[in-house]
Design a protein around this motif. Structure first.
Motif, PDB file in Angstrom:
ATOM      1  N   LEU A  59      15.044  11.786  -2.638  1.00 14.72           N
ATOM      2  CA  LEU A  59      14.743  12.921  -3.519  1.00 14.72           C
ATOM      3  C   LEU A  59      15.906  13.211  -4.464  1.00 14.72           C
ATOM      4  O   LEU A  59      15.693  13.552  -5.635  1.00 14.72           O
ATOM      5  CB  LEU A  59      14.422  14.157  -2.678  1.00 14.72           C
ATOM      6  N   PHE A  60      17.127  13.059  -3.968  1.00 12.66           N
ATOM      7  CA  PHE A  60      18.300  13.273  -4.813  1.00 12.66           C
ATOM      8  C   PHE A  60      18.334  12.252  -5.952  1.00 12.66           C
ATOM      9  O   PHE A  60      18.561  12.614  -7.119  1.00 12.66           O
ATOM     10  CB  PHE A  60      19.569  13.169  -3.973  1.00 12.66           C
ATOM     11  N   LEU A  61      18.086  10.981  -5.634  1.00 14.13           N
ATOM     12  CA  LEU A  61      18.082   9.943  -6.663  1.00 14.13           C
ATOM     13  C   LEU A  61      16.952  10.172  -7.667  1.00 14.13           C
ATOM     14  O   LEU A  61      17.132   9.944  -8.875  1.00 14.13           O
ATOM     15  CB  LEU A  61      17.946   8.567  -6.013  1.00 14.13           C
ATOM     16  N   CYS A  62      15.800  10.626  -7.172  1.00 12.91           N
ATOM     17  CA  CYS A  62      14.687  10.932  -8.077  1.00 12.91           C
ATOM     18  C   CYS A  62      15.061  12.055  -9.038  1.00 12.91           C
ATOM     19  O   CYS A  62      14.759  11.993 -10.246  1.00 12.91           O
ATOM     20  CB  CYS A  62      13.450  11.324  -7.273  1.00 12.91           C
ATOM     21  N   SER A  63      15.728  13.089  -8.524  1.00 15.56           N
ATOM     22  CA  SER A  63      16.139  14.207  -9.372  1.00 15.56           C
ATOM     23  C   SER A  63      17.152  13.769 -10.417  1.00 15.56           C
ATOM     24  O   SER A  63      17.067  14.163 -11.586  1.00 15.56           O
ATOM     25  CB  SER A  63      16.729  15.329  -8.501  1.00 15.56           C
ATOM     26  N   VAL A  64      18.108  12.948  -9.999  1.00 18.09           N
ATOM     27  CA  VAL A  64      19.114  12.445 -10.938  1.00 18.09           C
ATOM     28  C   VAL A  64      18.446  11.604 -12.022  1.00 18.09           C
ATOM     29  O   VAL A  64      18.759  11.729 -13.217  1.00 18.09           O
ATOM     30  CB  VAL A  64      20.178  11.613 -10.192  1.00 18.09           C
ATOM     31  N   PHE A  65      17.508  10.754 -11.616  1.00 16.25           N
ATOM     32  CA  PHE A  65      16.819   9.887 -12.577  1.00 16.25           C
ATOM     33  C   PHE A  65      16.057  10.699 -13.623  1.00 16.25           C
ATOM     34  O   PHE A  65      16.069  10.371 -14.810  1.00 16.25           O
ATOM     35  CB  PHE A  65      15.855   8.976 -11.822  1.00 16.25           C
TER      36      PHE A  65
END
Length: 313
Positions: A13-19
């Motif tokens: 979820l963190f990587l999705c938000s950053v993306f």
């Protein structure tokens, strides 16, 4: 086990938000919408790639094999190069991304039907001869694709690379909708067959002794693998070694061997790899390299070390 799922979910979820949010404000609705479509493409491709690889390795009882060994990706390459070779760049305009996507899936299904119901029965369900035949067939198809590439113009070759290299730039909402419609019933069916996959992982003789119709379920899962590979390849292009990487990382994390745990973890690993690769390509290399190059380099190195140190892993 629960802590592992929670930790991986948080990282994903963190990587999705950053993306989605890197370098944009909430007023940039168009950019966010486009990134959401690309994120959806990554998610669907990750599901297809992870599920097809894990199930294929379950059927073959071999952790260094991927569905590409049966020639699916090579056939996809051949189809793309033939379309451009015979009809030129105008074929892309005529078919469009959606038409190319649907035609690729249809032809890959026809290829899978011929392979599994016409050619492979010759070997009477001998797994090793079937894999050897698939490997040789894959090489023949790839060689044919290379032959036609030599006759292409530079412009056609550039279009061909854009269609076959791993990329999310051609993400399309219509394609996502069609992919979801195809993928949903497959996932529902697999959800009901998870216990059967656990039994099949024990081997042919053990599965039959436990009352499993081995030939029936093997044929069913091979067809489902063909559909999943068709979707993932049509969505993001050729992934080569990535399936081996994500599947074996999932095996290292999940020790119980149950598919209900392995498949979600493999999917999350796939999403992480795609997102990290896309972020690196966008923000560090400024698109001077492609996701395909980066992913295949990292996963290929892992594959090499896995083969060399297989007994120690």
């Amino acid at each position: 086990m629960r802590k592992t799922f929670i930790l991986m979910s948080i990282i994903t979820l963190f990587l999705c938000s950053v993306f989605i949010l890197w370098g944009v404000s909430f007023h940039d609705e168009f950019i966010i919408f486009k990134r959401l479509i690309r994120l959806g493409t990554i998610a669907l491709a990750s599901i297809c790639l992870a599920v097809s690889t894990v199930i294929f390795q379950t059927l073959t009882h071999n952790r260094i094999l991927v569905p590409a060994v049966m020639g699916y990706e090579s056939f996809y390459l051949l189809w793309q190069v033939l379309v451009l070779f015979l009809f030129g760049p105008v074929s892309i305009t005529f078919l469009g991304l959606t038409g190319n996507f649907l035609s690729s899936i249809l032809l890959l299904l026809i290829y899978a039907f011929i392979l599994h119901y016409v050619l492979l029965p010759i070997f009477k369900n001998d797994t090793y001869f079937s894999l050897l035949f698939g490997f040789i067939l894959s090489m023949v198809l790839a060689t044919l694709a290379q032959f036609f590439q030599l006759w292409m113009s530079p412009g056609e070759f550039t279009i061909f690379q854009s269609l076959t290299n791993t990329s999310f730039n051609r993400s399309n909402l219509d394609i996502l909708i069609y992919s979801s419609i195809i993928l949903l019933p497959i996932l529902i069916l697999l959800q009901r067959c998870l216990s059967i996959l656990d039994v099949l992982s024990l081997g042919k003789n053990q599965s039959i002794s436990l009352g499993i119709n081995y030939a029936k379920y093997k044929a069913l899962f091979l067809i489902l693998i063909a559909i999943l590979v068709a979707i993932s390849t049509s969505l993001v292009g050729i992934t080569l070694f990535m399936g081996i990487f994500i599947a074996n990382i999932a095996y290292l994390i999940i020790k119980n061997g149950k598919h209900k745990d392995i498949l979600p973890v493999a999917t999350m690993v796939s999403v992480m790899v795609f997102l990290i690769a896309q972020l690196v390509v966008e923000h560090f290399f400024n698109y001077r390299i492609t996701v395909s190059i980066l992913v295949n380099l990292v996963c290929g190195i892992y594959y090499l070390f896995f083969i060399i140190f297989a007994r120690k892993i």
